[in-house]
Design an enzyme around this catalytic site. Sequence first.
Site, short mmCIF file in Angstrom:
data_model
loop_
_atom_site.label_atom_id
_atom_site.label_comp_id
_atom_site.label_asym_id
_atom_site.label_seq_id
_atom_site.Cartn_x
_atom_site.Cartn_y
_atom_site.Cartn_z
N HIS A 284 -52.44 118.75 1.71
CA HIS A 284 -53.09 117.66 2.46
C HIS A 284 -52.64 116.31 1.89
O HIS A 284 -53.20 115.83 0.91
CB HIS A 284 -54.61 117.79 2.39
CG HIS A 284 -55.33 116.86 3.33
ND1 HIS A 284 -56.24 117.31 4.27
CD2 HIS A 284 -55.28 115.51 3.49
CE1 HIS A 284 -56.71 116.28 4.96
NE2 HIS A 284 -56.15 115.17 4.49
N HIS B 161 -51.07 112.18 2.99
CA HIS B 161 -50.73 111.15 4.00
C HIS B 161 -49.59 110.34 3.39
O HIS B 161 -49.79 109.28 2.82
CB HIS B 161 -51.96 110.31 4.32
CG HIS B 161 -53.03 111.11 4.97
ND1 HIS B 161 -52.97 111.51 6.29
CD2 HIS B 161 -54.16 111.67 4.47
CE1 HIS B 161 -54.02 112.26 6.58
NE2 HIS B 161 -54.76 112.38 5.50
N LYS C 268 -52.70 118.83 13.52
CA LYS C 268 -53.91 118.39 12.82
C LYS C 268 -54.91 117.91 13.86
O LYS C 268 -54.56 117.10 14.74
CB LYS C 268 -53.55 117.24 11.86
CG LYS C 268 -54.74 116.46 11.30
CD LYS C 268 -55.24 117.05 10.01
CE LYS C 268 -56.41 116.29 9.39
NZ LYS C 268 -56.06 115.02 8.78
N HIS D 250 -59.58 118.57 10.13
CA HIS D 250 -60.41 117.71 9.27
C HIS D 250 -61.86 117.95 9.67
O HIS D 250 -62.20 117.80 10.85
CB HIS D 250 -59.99 116.24 9.53
CG HIS D 250 -61.04 115.22 9.24
ND1 HIS D 250 -60.96 114.35 8.18
CD2 HIS D 250 -62.21 114.93 9.88
CE1 HIS D 250 -62.03 113.57 8.18
NE2 HIS D 250 -62.80 113.89 9.21
N HIS E 177 -61.35 119.17 3.72
CA HIS E 177 -62.53 118.49 3.14
C HIS E 177 -63.70 119.48 2.97
O HIS E 177 -64.15 119.70 1.87
CB HIS E 177 -62.97 117.26 3.94
CG HIS E 177 -61.85 116.33 4.27
ND1 HIS E 177 -61.14 115.67 3.30
CD2 HIS E 177 -61.29 115.98 5.46
CE1 HIS E 177 -60.19 114.94 3.88
NE2 HIS E 177 -60.25 115.12 5.19
N ASP F 261 -55.33 114.86 -0.31
CA ASP F 261 -55.50 113.63 0.49
C ASP F 261 -54.76 112.46 -0.16
O ASP F 261 -55.11 111.30 0.06
CB ASP F 261 -56.98 113.28 0.69
CG ASP F 261 -57.26 112.70 2.07
OD1 ASP F 261 -56.31 112.49 2.84
OD2 ASP F 261 -58.45 112.45 2.37
N1 ARG Z 1 -59.62 111.16 4.65
C1 ARG Z 1 -60.98 111.50 4.37
C2 ARG Z 1 -61.91 110.79 5.31
O1 ARG Z 1 -61.71 109.65 5.57
C3 ARG Z 1 -61.31 111.13 2.96
C4 ARG Z 1 -62.55 111.67 2.45
C5 ARG Z 1 -62.66 111.32 1.02
N2 ARG Z 1 -63.88 111.65 0.38
C6 ARG Z 1 -64.09 112.78 -0.21
N3 ARG Z 1 -65.16 112.88 -0.91
N4 ARG Z 1 -63.33 113.78 -0.11
O2 ARG Z 1 -62.84 111.37 5.77
#
Ligand code: ARG
Length: 446
Positions: free
Chosen positions: A96, A98, A218, A259, A279, A351
Site C-alpha cells: 500500500h 502512494h 482500488k 480502502h 486500513h 500508506d
Molecule cells: N489514507 C488513509 C486515509 O486517509 C490514511 C489513514 C491514516 N490513519 C491511520 N491511522 N491509518 O484514510
Amino acid sequence: MKLPRLLLPLGLVCAATLFAAEPAKTESAPAITIVRAARLVDPAAGKVLIDQAVVIEGDKVKSVGSAADVLKSLPAGAKVIDLGDVTLLPGLIDCHTHITGQPENFYEDLFRRSPIDEATVSHIYAKRTLLAGFTTIRNVGADNYTDLALRNAINRGALPGPRILASGPALSATGGHGDLNRMSPYVHIDGINGIADGVDAVRKKVRDDVKYGADVIKILATAGVLSEEESVGLPQYTLEEMKTAVEEAAVWGKKVAAHAHGTEGIKLAIRAGVASVEHASFIDDEGIKLAKEHGTYLVPDIYNDDYILDAYAKMGYPENIIAKERLVGRTQRENFQKAVKAGCKIAYGTDAGVYPHGWNGKQMIHMVRWGMTPMQAVQSATVNAADLLGQNGKIGQLAPGFFADLIAIKGDPLADQSLFEKVDFVMKAGVIYKNHLTADPVKQFE
Ligand code: ARG
C-alpha cells in the site's frame, strides 16, 4: 548461384547477422553471482539459516545452500560477493503506497501542484523506496495514471525503482474519499480521477483503469481520514457497486483492493469479494470472521498515525482531518492485534506517501509491538504480500526460479525491528542498487 541485385545486400546482411550472433551469445549468457551471508531468512519455512550462499544467474535465483557446499563447486567465472555478518532477506514488499506524492502543505499541494509537478518528483520517491529495501510495491491510487507511467519507465530500465503493480485512479463515490470535498461548488480541479457512481459507471471506470494499464483496481469503500468528508468510515459504495467492481476486475484478471476504515464498509467489501481490505481500522469480530472465511487479506497501515498526529497540523491540514485521525489511530492498532490473534491473513502495507517515502520499514516495529512474531512480520512483507499481489513463485522468497530481489541488513532484524530502517545492500533482479558492504559497484543511471 546468382542472386538478384536487390537481394544481394540483404543476403550479405543476413550472413553477417548470423556470424555476429555467435560472440554476442556468449557475451549475453547470464553471469553467475554468488551472494554469501552469515544469516538468511527463509520466510516460507519460517526459519533463519546460518552461513548461506545464494547463486544468482541473470535476474533469477538459481539455488540457495550452505556457503560451504556452494563455494566447493564454484561454477567457472562466478563472482562471489561476501557480505559478511549480515542478515539476508528477500526484497521487501509494500502492498500500500502512494508513490506519486508526499505532502508538504495542504493548500499548496492541492492548488499549486499539477500532475506534471507530481510526475517530476515521483521517480525520486521510487528510488528512495527501492534503496530502503522495498523491491516491490503495490501502488493503490494515483490520479492521472502517473503511477502507471512511472512503472513503465522503471520497467524500461530508464529509472531506478521497485517493481510496481499500480492501480491508477482509485474508484470513489462523488463526495467520497477520492473527491475534493467541502469546497465551493465552483471549484474544480481538472484531471483524470476515479469518480464513479452506480454500477454502470463503476464498470466503465474499471475498464478505463485496465485500458490504461492498471495491474490492480482500488476502490474507496468507506470514508477516510485525509479527505474532508465528515465521517471516517461510513460506507461510500453499495454492495452492488463493489460486487460490480470485483466482477469486472476479474474479467480482466485483476484483483480489487478496498480502502475501508468503517465496520460496515469492511464487511460489505469482504462480501463483495475484494482481495484485500486496506486500513481495516474499525473491523469487528464479525468482520474478522468474514475475512478469515473469505481468505481476504487485511493491509493495516499501523505506523501512519504517529506521523499524521506529529506533522499534519504543521503542514496546514484542517482540524477536522486531524480530529478524524485521533478517532482512528489507537483503535486501528488494537483491532490489528485482534485480527493477528484470530489468524487473519495480513500483508504489509504502509500508506507511504502519507509519510515520507523510504520510511517503509518503520512499520515493522509496530507489527511486532501489536502482536505479530518477528517472523510473522517478515512474512507479511514477503510471502503473504507476494500471495496478495498474485506473484507467488516470482517474489517474496529466495528460492530457485524467483527473481533475485534481495536485501542485507547488518545485525539481526528479527531481534531488533528498527534495523529494517537500515538496509545496507539492495539487489533487484540480479542488479545491485545499493551497497554499503563491499566494493562491488552499484548500477548507475547517467
Ligand atoms: N489514507 C488513509 C486515509 O486517509 C490514511 C489513514 C491514516 N490513519 C491511520 N491511522 N491509518 O484514510
